[in-house]
Design a protein around this motif. Sequence first.
Motif, short mmCIF file in Angstrom:
data_model
loop_
_atom_site.label_atom_id
_atom_site.label_comp_id
_atom_site.label_asym_id
_atom_site.label_seq_id
_atom_site.Cartn_x
_atom_site.Cartn_y
_atom_site.Cartn_z
N SER A 1 0.83 -1.21 0.00
CA SER A 1 0.00 0.00 0.00
C SER A 1 0.86 1.25 0.00
N GLN B 1 1.23 4.18 -3.16
CA GLN B 1 1.12 5.63 -3.02
C GLN B 1 2.44 6.33 -3.35
N GLN B 2 3.51 5.86 -2.75
CA GLN B 2 4.79 6.54 -2.86
C GLN B 2 5.40 6.41 -4.25
N GLU C 1 1.97 6.50 -7.44
CA GLU C 1 1.27 7.78 -7.53
C GLU C 1 2.22 8.97 -7.52
#
Length: 343
Positions: free
Chosen positions: A17, A21-22, A25
């Motif tokens: 997760s 994101q890191q 995204e």
Amino acid sequence: MTETLDRTDTLAGDILSTARQQVLEEGRGLSEAQVLEVLRLPDERLEELLQLAHEVRMRWCGPEVEVEGIVSVKTGGCPEDCHFCSQSGQFSSPVRAAWLDIPELVKAARETARTGATEFCIVAAVRGPDRRLMSQVREGIKAIRDAGIEINIACSLGMLTSEQVDELVEMGVHRYNHNLETARSYFPQVVTTHTWEERWETLVMVRDADMEVCCGGIIGMGETVEQRAEFAAQLAELGPDEVPLNFLNPRPGTPFADYPVLEPREALKTIAAFRLALPRTILRYAGGREITLGDLGTEQGLLGGINAVIVGNYLTTLGRPAEQDLKLLADLKMPIKALSDTI
């Protein structure tokens, strides 16, 4: 036992997760500690990990695959003692010193270009180039250009002086390969005749001269997963344009001759972890993938972060036929990067 498994699953979900994101995204590569978490993921999370790595590759690199061929102008007889390499003159491996003449070099460049490759790398088994080798490289590059062969030319000639870096730039060398091979902490177990720092110095000079930097290494030489994470972080610090990932193919007569071949799942996990550490970097399949991954694993890696391949044979080991790799790329609907896109 159930509590331990639940905790492992939670941790696995957390790092993926975080990576989504890191890296996916925001485009920020994972840190050394985060890469280590990825490398420690349980095997049942491998498919999920590969999918995320593929998404990262597609977002930050695109769908194209860069194809490269390599040829050795000077094979064998190297004075260094890289423990994985059958070209060292210090070991009893069967490779003996030989030079490739200019017509054969031009022929190899032409055959490479016909595959659709955009990169042709001239390699020599040396500590660093002497005047004879630099002259031969200059002559070879001129002959390739005079023959009208449209392909980018890279070189891998060992450790360089600043003057040699400038000379290669003047020759029009597009990219320079010099592998760090492994993590700094493990390097003395692999090579004793020179240091990791000496290799790093060459790479920094190449980068500062605005040549593209190609730097990777070999996985499965007895390093720990912690050292694989360390290596990924050190490559991220260098910021190379390309990272070739080799997997140890134990060579007769070398100190690593009896090392086991890396497990396919470990190899795929490493590919994905390096993609998450280096989201914008060309990540290239190189030596050893045939015996480590086979056909199915090779496809999984292309769908798990890899976006470049060396086609044909390697320096002292056999690769897959170029046609086989090109067919696989076509089947996967992965376009080959055009020459104009690499300039």
